[in-house]
Design an enzyme around this catalytic site. Structure first.
Site, PDB file in Angstrom:
ATOM      1  N   LYS A 144       0.871  -1.241   0.011  1.00 36.60           N
ATOM      2  CA  LYS A 144       0.172   0.002  -0.037  1.00 36.60           C
ATOM      3  C   LYS A 144       0.979   1.133   0.009  1.00 36.60           C
ATOM      4  O   LYS A 144       0.695   2.088  -0.812  1.00 36.60           O
ATOM      5  CB  LYS A 144      -0.774  -0.021   1.233  1.00 36.60           C
ATOM      6  CG  LYS A 144      -1.430   1.298   1.357  1.00 36.60           C
ATOM      7  CD  LYS A 144      -2.489   1.456   2.880  1.00 36.60           C
ATOM      8  CE  LYS A 144      -1.525   1.620   4.002  1.00 36.60           C
ATOM      9  NZ  LYS A 144      -1.644   3.204   4.504  1.00 36.60           N
ATOM     10  N   ASN A 145       1.842   1.333   0.955  1.00 39.05           N
ATOM     11  CA  ASN A 145       2.638   2.564   1.163  1.00 39.05           C
ATOM     12  C   ASN A 145       3.364   2.979  -0.012  1.00 39.05           C
ATOM     13  O   ASN A 145       3.982   4.117  -0.245  1.00 39.05           O
ATOM     14  CB  ASN A 145       3.166   2.761   2.494  1.00 39.05           C
ATOM     15  CG  ASN A 145       2.200   2.879   3.602  1.00 39.05           C
ATOM     16  OD1 ASN A 145       1.067   3.044   3.139  1.00 39.05           O
ATOM     17  ND2 ASN A 145       2.570   2.421   4.936  1.00 39.05           N
TER      18      ASN A 145
ATOM     19  N   CYS B 197      -5.166  12.586  12.593  1.00 34.33           N
ATOM     20  CA  CYS B 197      -6.069  11.401  11.992  1.00 34.33           C
ATOM     21  C   CYS B 197      -6.046  10.374  13.200  1.00 34.33           C
ATOM     22  O   CYS B 197      -5.771  10.952  14.350  1.00 34.33           O
ATOM     23  CB  CYS B 197      -5.397  10.974  10.915  1.00 34.33           C
ATOM     24  SG  CYS B 197      -3.836   9.881  11.481  1.00 34.33           S
TER      25      CYS B 197
ATOM     26  N   ARG C 173      -0.714  14.865  12.877  1.00 30.05           N
ATOM     27  CA  ARG C 173       0.175  14.319  11.892  1.00 30.05           C
ATOM     28  C   ARG C 173       0.876  15.755  11.320  1.00 30.05           C
ATOM     29  O   ARG C 173       0.286  16.073  10.154  1.00 30.05           O
ATOM     30  CB  ARG C 173      -0.469  13.587  10.847  1.00 30.05           C
ATOM     31  CG  ARG C 173      -0.960  12.259  11.444  1.00 30.05           C
ATOM     32  CD  ARG C 173      -0.083  11.101  11.621  1.00 30.05           C
ATOM     33  NE  ARG C 173       0.393  10.442  10.377  1.00 30.05           N
ATOM     34  CZ  ARG C 173      -0.069   9.567   9.737  1.00 30.05           C
ATOM     35  NH1 ARG C 173      -1.283   8.886  10.016  1.00 30.05           N
ATOM     36  NH2 ARG C 173       0.358   9.093   8.509  1.00 30.05           N
ATOM     37  N   PRO C 174       1.653  16.236  12.022  1.00 30.01           N
ATOM     38  CA  PRO C 174       2.378  17.628  11.232  1.00 30.01           C
ATOM     39  C   PRO C 174       3.110  17.283  10.143  1.00 30.01           C
ATOM     40  O   PRO C 174       3.418  16.078   9.772  1.00 30.01           O
ATOM     41  CB  PRO C 174       3.259  18.019  12.470  1.00 30.01           C
ATOM     42  CG  PRO C 174       3.542  16.896  13.504  1.00 30.01           C
ATOM     43  CD  PRO C 174       2.478  15.944  12.996  1.00 30.01           C
ATOM     44  N   ILE C 175       3.043  18.413   9.322  1.00 33.20           N
ATOM     45  CA  ILE C 175       3.697  18.171   7.812  1.00 33.20           C
ATOM     46  C   ILE C 175       4.680  19.554   7.812  1.00 33.20           C
ATOM     47  O   ILE C 175       4.910  19.797   6.699  1.00 33.20           O
ATOM     48  CB  ILE C 175       2.791  18.307   7.004  1.00 33.20           C
ATOM     49  CG1 ILE C 175       1.967  19.397   6.881  1.00 33.20           C
ATOM     50  CG2 ILE C 175       1.875  16.957   6.786  1.00 33.20           C
ATOM     51  CD1 ILE C 175       1.157  19.663   5.441  1.00 33.20           C
TER      52      ILE C 175
ATOM     53  N   ASP D 157       4.139   0.117  11.808  1.00 31.80           N
ATOM     54  CA  ASP D 157       3.026  -0.496  11.344  1.00 31.80           C
ATOM     55  C   ASP D 157       2.900  -2.010  11.870  1.00 31.80           C
ATOM     56  O   ASP D 157       1.696  -2.657  11.629  1.00 31.80           O
ATOM     57  CB  ASP D 157       3.144  -0.464   9.717  1.00 31.80           C
ATOM     58  CG  ASP D 157       2.933   0.923   9.485  1.00 31.80           C
ATOM     59  OD1 ASP D 157       2.556   1.896  10.174  1.00 31.80           O
ATOM     60  OD2 ASP D 157       3.344   1.176   8.219  1.00 31.80           O
TER      61      ASP D 157
ATOM     62  N   ARG E  59      -8.461  -0.096   3.937  1.00 35.50           N
ATOM     63  CA  ARG E  59      -7.430   0.812   3.577  1.00 35.50           C
ATOM     64  C   ARG E  59      -6.314   0.126   2.996  1.00 35.50           C
ATOM     65  O   ARG E  59      -5.708   0.724   2.376  1.00 35.50           O
ATOM     66  CB  ARG E  59      -7.424   1.989   4.495  1.00 35.50           C
ATOM     67  CG  ARG E  59      -8.568   2.821   4.673  1.00 35.50           C
ATOM     68  CD  ARG E  59      -8.519   3.908   5.671  1.00 35.50           C
ATOM     69  NE  ARG E  59      -7.680   4.947   5.497  1.00 35.50           N
ATOM     70  CZ  ARG E  59      -7.786   5.994   5.937  1.00 35.50           C
ATOM     71  NH1 ARG E  59      -8.556   6.097   7.135  1.00 35.50           N
ATOM     72  NH2 ARG E  59      -6.974   7.068   5.641  1.00 35.50           N
TER      73      ARG E  59
END
Ligand code: EPU
Length: 419
Positions: free
Chosen positions: A22-23, A116, A121-123, A306, A398
């Protein structure tokens, strides 16, 4: 609303072919934005997040379609540079489109992803890196407006933490930028290597992907290509944990042991026999499980965050006391309360969770709160006496393709129900 109904204590046995990652697929789909010709991504997993990424591509004016594990994307016709808020909300990782759209169009508008299921979840690292490359970024009412009036240029960027998303965004933005970009303290996850290899296949000049220094020499144009998405190492770890909690025996096809070097020894400490050959991992868990030494989640090549929840599910039935320290996300123990409802003995505080193995888990009605935590509940259900209902399967969908089908083929009693 869909739920998974599991009647536990069936020993898993057989072969499972592990899905594409997925990632990696999500970063590669964003990367397609940069290409002028058609890209064919094979081994692309059928996941709701992948379909969400394809919808974003279509919204941008690209032509994308998905059929039988292949995504076909042609960004020759890309016309838009804004991703609407509902699409950003649908998939938090859509932030990876920022670097790609900016690289291709010179401007980009998208809503701030915000928090989330895993906490804030900083960017900040993504934004600061793009600014160093010449982007001007403003934020108003939760919308990020990015433009680069003089085009993006190369820069030397040191990341304070090896962020996966920031490394991907910089690589994507730098592929078509003027000059050379160097990322110091880059993330080394295999998905970064896959992204670098894919972009190179499209004509980019990237070296060092998979090491902590990545060098990107900007090129004029990227073309299309055919590329196979790497196997999903977290799905592989999840099925290993499914074998462990059911005392089962699984042969995992498309599973790269070298990408699970921090995970395999944990299963061995639990008492499972693990053999790796070609692109396969064989795991046999006949003996009762044993507790393990402290597991600390770390950036790759450390133990992956994960895999924390799914391994914890197996540890709930391991004799003795195990300790887990979650160092990557501040809110990644939401599965703990649900596991406790099933009879697990876990105390979690801050970063640390202490798991006292119990003899039995009991079926219960539980709710997935995030993707990996949801998978952990499915595994607990497989190992529990009686019937478990896992609600909010949408989180699990997901990241896991048809999880119930693969588990059922290996002997699990698991059914998807609506309502
Ligand atoms: N961080 C910042 N500032 C930033 C970027 C990150 O403070 O600008 C912090 C995050 O808040 C977090 C830590 O750094 O605490 C790690 O974040 P990272 O950027 O490395 O993660 P990500 O890119 O947001 C990807 C995966 C996650 C996976 C992490 C870590 C994708 C789409 N997502 O997220 O996958 O847990 O790397 O390996 O690639 C999952 O698959 O379930 C999942 C959550």
């Amino acid at each position: 609303m869909q739920k998974l109904v599991i009647r536990g204590e069936k020993r898993l046995y057989g072969e499972i072919a592990v899905q594409g990652a997925k990632n990696s697929a999500l970063a590669l789909l964003a990367g397609c934005t940069l290409c002028s010709g058609e890209v064919r991504l094979t081994n692309c997993p059928a996941l709701s997040d992948v379909f969400a990424a394809c919808r974003i591509l279509n919204r941008l004016g690209c032509k994308s379609r998905y059929s039988e594990h292949t995504a076909y994307v042609n960004a020759g016709s890309i016309s838009e540079c804004a991703v609407p808020e509902d699409m950003m909300r649908e998939m938090r990782s859509s932030i990876v489109f920022l670097g790609a759209i900016l690289g291709r169009k010179g401007q980009c508008e998208l809503s701030f992803p915000g928090g989330c299921e895993l906490g804030p979840r900083p960017i900040d690292m993504h934004l600061s890196a793009l600014e160093q490359m010449g982007a001007r970024i403003t934020e108003e009412y939760g919308v990020l407006c990015c433009e680069c009036p003089y085009g993006l240029h190369g820069a030397k960027i040191s990341l304070g933490f090896p962020s996966v998303g920031a490394t991907e965004n910089i690589m994507l933005a730098a592929a078509l930028a003027k000059g050379e970009t160097v990322i110091y303290n880059a993330a080394r996850e295999p998905e970064i290597t896959d992204l670098g290899n894919f972009l190179n296949c499209c004509g980019a000049r990237i070296s060092g992907q998979g090491t902590s220094t990545v060098v990107i020499s900007g090129v004029e144009k990227l073309h299309g290509c055919e590329y196979e998405v790497m196997p999903d190492r977290i799905a592989a770890a999840t099925y290993m944990a499914a074998a462990a909690i059911t005392g089962g025996e699984l042969d995992l096809k498309n599973a790269r042991a070298q990408e699970l070097e921090a995970v395999i020894p944990v299963f061995e400490q639990m008492g499972c026999a693990v053999f790796t050959y070609d692109e396969r991992i064989y795991i046999n868990c006949k003996r009762p499980l044993k507790a393990v030494r402290t597991i600390r989640t770390m950036p790759y090549p450390g133990f992956p965050t994960d895999a924390q929840a799914v391994v914890m599910a197996a540890l709930t039935k391991a004799k003795g006391t195990s300790v887990v320290v979650e160092n990557i996300f501040c809110s990644r123990y939401r599965h703990v309360d649900e596991l406790v409802r099933m009879g697990a003995n876990i105390k979690a505080e801050g970063k640390v969770a202490v798991i006292e193995g119990v003899k039995r888990l009991y079926g219960a009605r539980v709710r997935a709160c995030d993707l990996r935590g949801g998978a952990a509940l499915v595994l607990a259900g497989l190992g529990a006496q009686g019937e478990t209902e896992v609600e909010k399967v949408c989180y699990i969908d997901r990241g896991y393709e048809n999880i119930e089908k693969y588990l059922r083929e290996a002997g699990a009693d698991i059914t998807r129900m609506t309502g």
